[in-house]
Write an enzyme that holds these catalytic residues in place. Sequence first.
Site, PDB file in Angstrom:
ATOM      1  N   GLU A 117     -99.064 -51.179 -14.055  1.00 34.69           N
ATOM      2  CA  GLU A 117    -100.110 -52.212 -14.060  1.00 34.69           C
ATOM      3  C   GLU A 117    -100.640 -52.590 -12.684  1.00 34.69           C
ATOM      4  OE1 GLU A 117     -97.500 -52.205 -16.051  1.00 34.69           O
ATOM      5  OE2 GLU A 117     -98.022 -52.987 -18.028  1.00 34.69           O
ATOM      6  N   GLY A 119     -97.731 -51.386 -21.456  1.00 39.38           N
ATOM      7  CA  GLY A 119     -97.475 -52.007 -22.764  1.00 39.38           C
ATOM      8  C   GLY A 119     -96.558 -51.157 -23.644  1.00 39.38           C
ATOM      9  N   ALA A 126    -101.402 -50.489 -22.664  1.00 39.26           N
ATOM     10  CA  ALA A 126    -102.541 -51.164 -23.275  1.00 39.26           C
ATOM     11  C   ALA A 126    -103.770 -50.293 -23.021  1.00 39.26           C
ATOM     12  CB  ALA A 126    -102.707 -52.542 -22.655  1.00 39.26           C
ATOM     13  N   GLU A 186     -93.165 -52.023 -22.574  1.00 37.32           N
ATOM     14  CA  GLU A 186     -92.894 -53.384 -23.064  1.00 37.32           C
ATOM     15  C   GLU A 186     -92.538 -53.364 -24.554  1.00 37.32           C
ATOM     16  OE1 GLU A 186     -96.660 -54.709 -21.251  1.00 37.32           O
ATOM     17  OE2 GLU A 186     -95.479 -56.351 -20.412  1.00 37.32           O
TER      18      GLU A 186
END
Length: 258
Positions: free
Chosen positions: A132, A109, A64, A112
Site C-alpha cells: 500500500e 487487502g 483492493a 488482510e
Amino acid sequence: MSYENLAVASHNGVTRITIDRPKVLNALNRATLASLDRALSDLPEGTRVVVLTGAGEKSFVAGADIAEMAELPAPLAAQYAGEGQRILARLGELAVPVIAQVNGYALGGGLELVLACDFAIASDNARFGLPEVGLGVIPGFGGTIRLARKIGPAAARQLLYTGAQLKAEEALRAGLVNEVVPLAELTGRVDAIAAQIAKNAPLAVASAKRSARHAEETDLGTALAVEAQLFGLCFATTDQGEGMRAFLDKRPAQWTGK
Ligand code: DAK
C-alpha cells in the site's frame, strides 16, 4: 444462490468461497466485498468449515481494486475501510472455522483477508505483502494491526514500510501460514484438514474458536475465565454426553450439534 465475482460450493459440510475475478488477479472491488458479505450471511445449512480461496492458479487476492480506489474521494475512503473491516471481522465471528487456501498472490487487502481467517495453508507459489505505501495509502482492512499480532511487531513493520513480498517458505517461517504444499495438492490438503475439523462436535469446535479468538483480544486472567465458562457450557450439550459415551463404548460419536 449466485453472487457477483464469487463462487460458493458446499460439500460434506465444507463450504468453499472462491473470489472469482481472475482477469484482475481477484482484486477486491466493492461489489466483490458486498458479495462476500452476503455469502457469509447465506452459508448453506450444515456448513462446518468455510474455505476462502481465489480463482485460477496465480492469485489468491492481489489486493483492493486499484482502479476503483483511484477514483475514491477522501470522505468516502474511511467509510470504505470501515465497511471492509466490518466484513473481514465477520470471518472471526462465524461459529465455524475459516481456512484461507492461499493459491498465489495475497497482497494488500488479500493479505488482510488471510489475516482475518483462522489459519492459512499456502501453495508454493504464494506471495505475501502489503504494497500500500507504494500506492500512497496504508492498509485499511486491519493489516497494520493483525499482521503484527500474527508475526510480531518488528517483522510486520518491515513489511509495512518496505512493501516487500514474502515467499511462501518465508511466510511459513514467520508463522503467517501453517503449511506450504505444491499448488496441485493445495485443495486436497485443505479438504483433508477441513474434513478432520468437520468430524468433531460442532458446538465444541465453535466454542474452541470463540475461546481462542477471545484470548487474542484480552489479558490472560479474563481469557481463562472465558475459557472456563465455555468449557462449562459444553457440559450442557447433548454432544458432550454422546462424545464421552461413544469413547467408552469404543464407537464413533453421532453428533447432533446440540
Ligand atoms: N487492482 C486492480 N487490478 C489489478 C490488481 C489490483 N490490486 N492487481 C492486478 N491487477 C490487474 C492488472 O492491472 C492487470 O490488468 P490488465 O493489465 O491485464 O488489464 C492484471 O490484473 C494482471 O496483472 P499483471 O499484469 O500486473 O500481472 P503480473 O504477473 O505482471 O504482476 C502482481 C502480478 C500481483 C505483482 C501485480 O499485478 C501487482 O503488483 N498488482 C497490484 C498489487 C497491489 O499493489 N495490491 C495492493 C492494492 S492496495 C483502504 C482500504 C483498503 C486498502 C487500502 C486503503 N482505505 C479505504 C483507505 C487496501 C489496499 C490495497 O489492497
